[in-house]
Design a protein around this motif. Structure first.
Motif, PDB file in Angstrom:
ATOM      1  N   SER A  92       0.825  -1.203   0.000  1.00 36.83           N
ATOM      2  CA  SER A  92       0.000   0.000   0.000  1.00 36.83           C
ATOM      3  C   SER A  92       0.867   1.264   0.000  1.00 36.83           C
ATOM      4  N   VAL A  93       1.924   1.265   0.794  1.00 35.73           N
ATOM      5  CA  VAL A  93       2.844   2.411   0.839  1.00 35.73           C
ATOM      6  C   VAL A  93       3.537   2.584  -0.505  1.00 35.73           C
ATOM      7  N   ARG A  94       4.014   1.474  -1.103  1.00 37.54           N
ATOM      8  CA  ARG A  94       4.666   1.547  -2.411  1.00 37.54           C
ATOM      9  C   ARG A  94       3.718   2.103  -3.469  1.00 37.54           C
ATOM     10  N   ASN A  95       2.464   1.650  -3.461  1.00 37.41           N
ATOM     11  CA  ASN A  95       1.488   2.151  -4.429  1.00 37.41           C
ATOM     12  C   ASN A  95       1.257   3.651  -4.255  1.00 37.41           C
ATOM     13  N   THR A  96       1.204   4.114  -3.026  1.00 33.00           N
ATOM     14  CA  THR A  96       0.999   5.536  -2.758  1.00 33.00           C
ATOM     15  C   THR A  96       2.202   6.354  -3.201  1.00 33.00           C
ATOM     16  N   ILE A  97       3.399   5.872  -2.931  1.00 32.84           N
ATOM     17  CA  ILE A  97       4.617   6.589  -3.314  1.00 32.84           C
ATOM     18  C   ILE A  97       4.729   6.695  -4.826  1.00 32.84           C
TER      19      ILE A  97
ATOM     20  N   LEU B 273       2.434   6.988  -7.055  1.00 35.41           N
ATOM     21  CA  LEU B 273       1.463   7.830  -7.739  1.00 35.41           C
ATOM     22  C   LEU B 273       2.170   9.047  -8.321  1.00 35.41           C
ATOM     23  N   PRO B 274       1.843   9.418  -9.561  1.00 35.48           N
ATOM     24  CA  PRO B 274       2.513  10.568 -10.182  1.00 35.48           C
ATOM     25  C   PRO B 274       2.452  11.841  -9.351  1.00 35.48           C
ATOM     26  N   THR B 275       1.342  12.083  -8.672  1.00 41.68           N
ATOM     27  CA  THR B 275       1.235  13.305  -7.872  1.00 41.68           C
ATOM     28  C   THR B 275       2.269  13.346  -6.750  1.00 41.68           C
ATOM     29  N   ASN B 276       2.735  12.178  -6.300  1.00 42.65           N
ATOM     30  CA  ASN B 276       3.709  12.130  -5.215  1.00 42.65           C
ATOM     31  C   ASN B 276       5.147  12.097  -5.707  1.00 42.65           C
ATOM     32  N   CYS B 277       5.411  11.542  -6.883  1.00 45.01           N
ATOM     33  CA  CYS B 277       6.811  11.391  -7.299  1.00 45.01           C
ATOM     34  C   CYS B 277       7.259  12.411  -8.340  1.00 45.01           C
ATOM     35  N   ILE B 278       6.337  13.064  -9.057  1.00 45.93           N
ATOM     36  CA  ILE B 278       6.717  14.029 -10.099  1.00 45.93           C
ATOM     37  C   ILE B 278       7.609  15.153  -9.568  1.00 45.93           C
ATOM     38  N   PRO B 279       7.358  15.708  -8.398  1.00 45.53           N
ATOM     39  CA  PRO B 279       8.233  16.797  -7.924  1.00 45.53           C
ATOM     40  C   PRO B 279       9.701  16.388  -7.761  1.00 45.53           C
ATOM     41  N   TYR B 280       9.974  15.103  -7.663  1.00 47.62           N
ATOM     42  CA  TYR B 280      11.339  14.637  -7.444  1.00 47.62           C
ATOM     43  C   TYR B 280      12.033  14.197  -8.730  1.00 47.62           C
ATOM     44  N   LEU B 281      11.336  14.267  -9.855  1.00 48.15           N
ATOM     45  CA  LEU B 281      11.935  13.852 -11.122  1.00 48.15           C
ATOM     46  C   LEU B 281      12.708  15.015 -11.738  1.00 48.15           C
ATOM     47  N   THR B 282      13.969  15.110 -11.390  1.00 44.34           N
ATOM     48  CA  THR B 282      14.831  16.143 -11.938  1.00 44.34           C
ATOM     49  C   THR B 282      15.918  15.486 -12.773  1.00 44.34           C
ATOM     50  N   PRO B 283      16.340  16.146 -13.861  1.00 44.83           N
ATOM     51  CA  PRO B 283      17.393  15.566 -14.693  1.00 44.83           C
ATOM     52  C   PRO B 283      18.643  15.266 -13.874  1.00 44.83           C
ATOM     53  N   GLY B 284      19.219  14.083 -14.110  1.00 43.03           N
ATOM     54  CA  GLY B 284      20.405  13.658 -13.384  1.00 43.03           C
ATOM     55  C   GLY B 284      20.103  12.747 -12.210  1.00 43.03           C
ATOM     56  N   ARG B 285      18.832  12.653 -11.832  1.00 50.36           N
ATOM     57  CA  ARG B 285      18.460  11.790 -10.707  1.00 50.36           C
ATOM     58  C   ARG B 285      18.608  10.330 -11.088  1.00 50.36           C
ATOM     59  N   LEU B 286      19.156   9.541 -10.184  1.00 50.10           N
ATOM     60  CA  LEU B 286      19.240   8.101 -10.388  1.00 50.10           C
ATOM     61  C   LEU B 286      17.892   7.481 -10.045  1.00 50.10           C
ATOM     62  N   ILE B 287      17.404   6.641 -10.935  1.00 46.19           N
ATOM     63  CA  ILE B 287      16.129   5.980 -10.701  1.00 46.19           C
ATOM     64  C   ILE B 287      16.272   4.500 -11.007  1.00 46.19           C
ATOM     65  N   GLU B 288      15.550   3.693 -10.261  1.00 50.32           N
ATOM     66  CA  GLU B 288      15.546   2.256 -10.519  1.00 50.32           C
ATOM     67  C   GLU B 288      14.354   1.954 -11.416  1.00 50.32           C
ATOM     68  N   LEU B 289      14.630   1.308 -12.545  1.00 55.66           N
ATOM     69  CA  LEU B 289      13.592   1.056 -13.536  1.00 55.66           C
ATOM     70  C   LEU B 289      13.100  -0.376 -13.449  1.00 55.66           C
ATOM     71  N   VAL B 290      11.804  -0.517 -13.204  1.00 49.30           N
ATOM     72  CA  VAL B 290      11.150  -1.819 -13.143  1.00 49.30           C
ATOM     73  C   VAL B 290       9.909  -1.724 -14.026  1.00 49.30           C
ATOM     74  N   GLU B 291       9.825  -2.617 -14.992  1.00 45.21           N
ATOM     75  CA  GLU B 291       8.704  -2.627 -15.930  1.00 45.21           C
ATOM     76  C   GLU B 291       7.769  -3.772 -15.560  1.00 45.21           C
ATOM     77  N   GLU B 292       6.498  -3.452 -15.404  1.00 40.28           N
ATOM     78  CA  GLU B 292       5.491  -4.466 -15.080  1.00 40.28           C
ATOM     79  C   GLU B 292       4.519  -4.565 -16.244  1.00 40.28           C
ATOM     80  N   LYS B 293       4.450  -5.740 -16.849  1.00 39.08           N
ATOM     81  CA  LYS B 293       3.521  -5.978 -17.946  1.00 39.08           C
ATOM     82  C   LYS B 293       2.478  -6.980 -17.487  1.00 39.08           C
ATOM     83  N   VAL B 294       1.207  -6.625 -17.640  1.00 41.24           N
ATOM     84  CA  VAL B 294       0.115  -7.523 -17.260  1.00 41.24           C
ATOM     85  C   VAL B 294      -0.412  -8.178 -18.525  1.00 41.24           C
TER      86      VAL B 294
END
Length: 117
Positions: A23-28, A30-51
């Motif tokens: 539940s916490v991961r799903n909330t984090i 959400l675009p409204t919660n993570c968009i402010p932290y997406l700045t160029p140069g930021r390291l991000i872990e990429l995980v692709e989920e295909k249903v």
């Protein structure tokens, strides 16, 4: 079984912890919660989920560097568990550098270094 009640309580608590963690991961995520932290140069872990056909296929791309991001015109209805929310969530496109390679079928796949399969 000795201490069977303790084992049952432990299993119940562990199950509740896993549900709350998801539940916490799903909330984090959400675009409204993570968009402010997406700045160029930021390291991000990429995980692709295909249903597909009710099963989730997870592809772990590893860590990458965010170059840019943009909001797409598409949106989808957000579902949380078994409940569908009325509000729509916009989709975003992330441009990033990540270690990858072409496979024999000419598709990009994660390249996790020399020790990878």
């Amino acid at each position: 079984i000795d201490d069977e009640e303790l084992i049952v309580n432990y299993h119940s608590m562990k199950s509740q912890y896993q549900i709350m963690s998801q539940s916490v991961r799903n909330t984090i995520r959400l675009p409204t919660n993570c968009i402010p932290y997406l700045t160029p140069g930021r390291l991000i872990e990429l995980v692709e989920e295909k249903v597909k056909d009710g099963t989730v296929d997870v592809i772990e791309w590893g860590w990458g560097v965010l170059v840019n991001w943009m909001k797409l015109n598409e949106s989808e209805t957000y579902s949380y568990g078994d409940q569908k929310k009325d509000k729509t969530i916009a989709k975003y496109k992330l441009d990033c550098f990540v270690r990858s390679k072409l496979d024999k079928n000419k598709r990009w796949v994660p390249d996790n270094g020399p020790n990878a399969e």
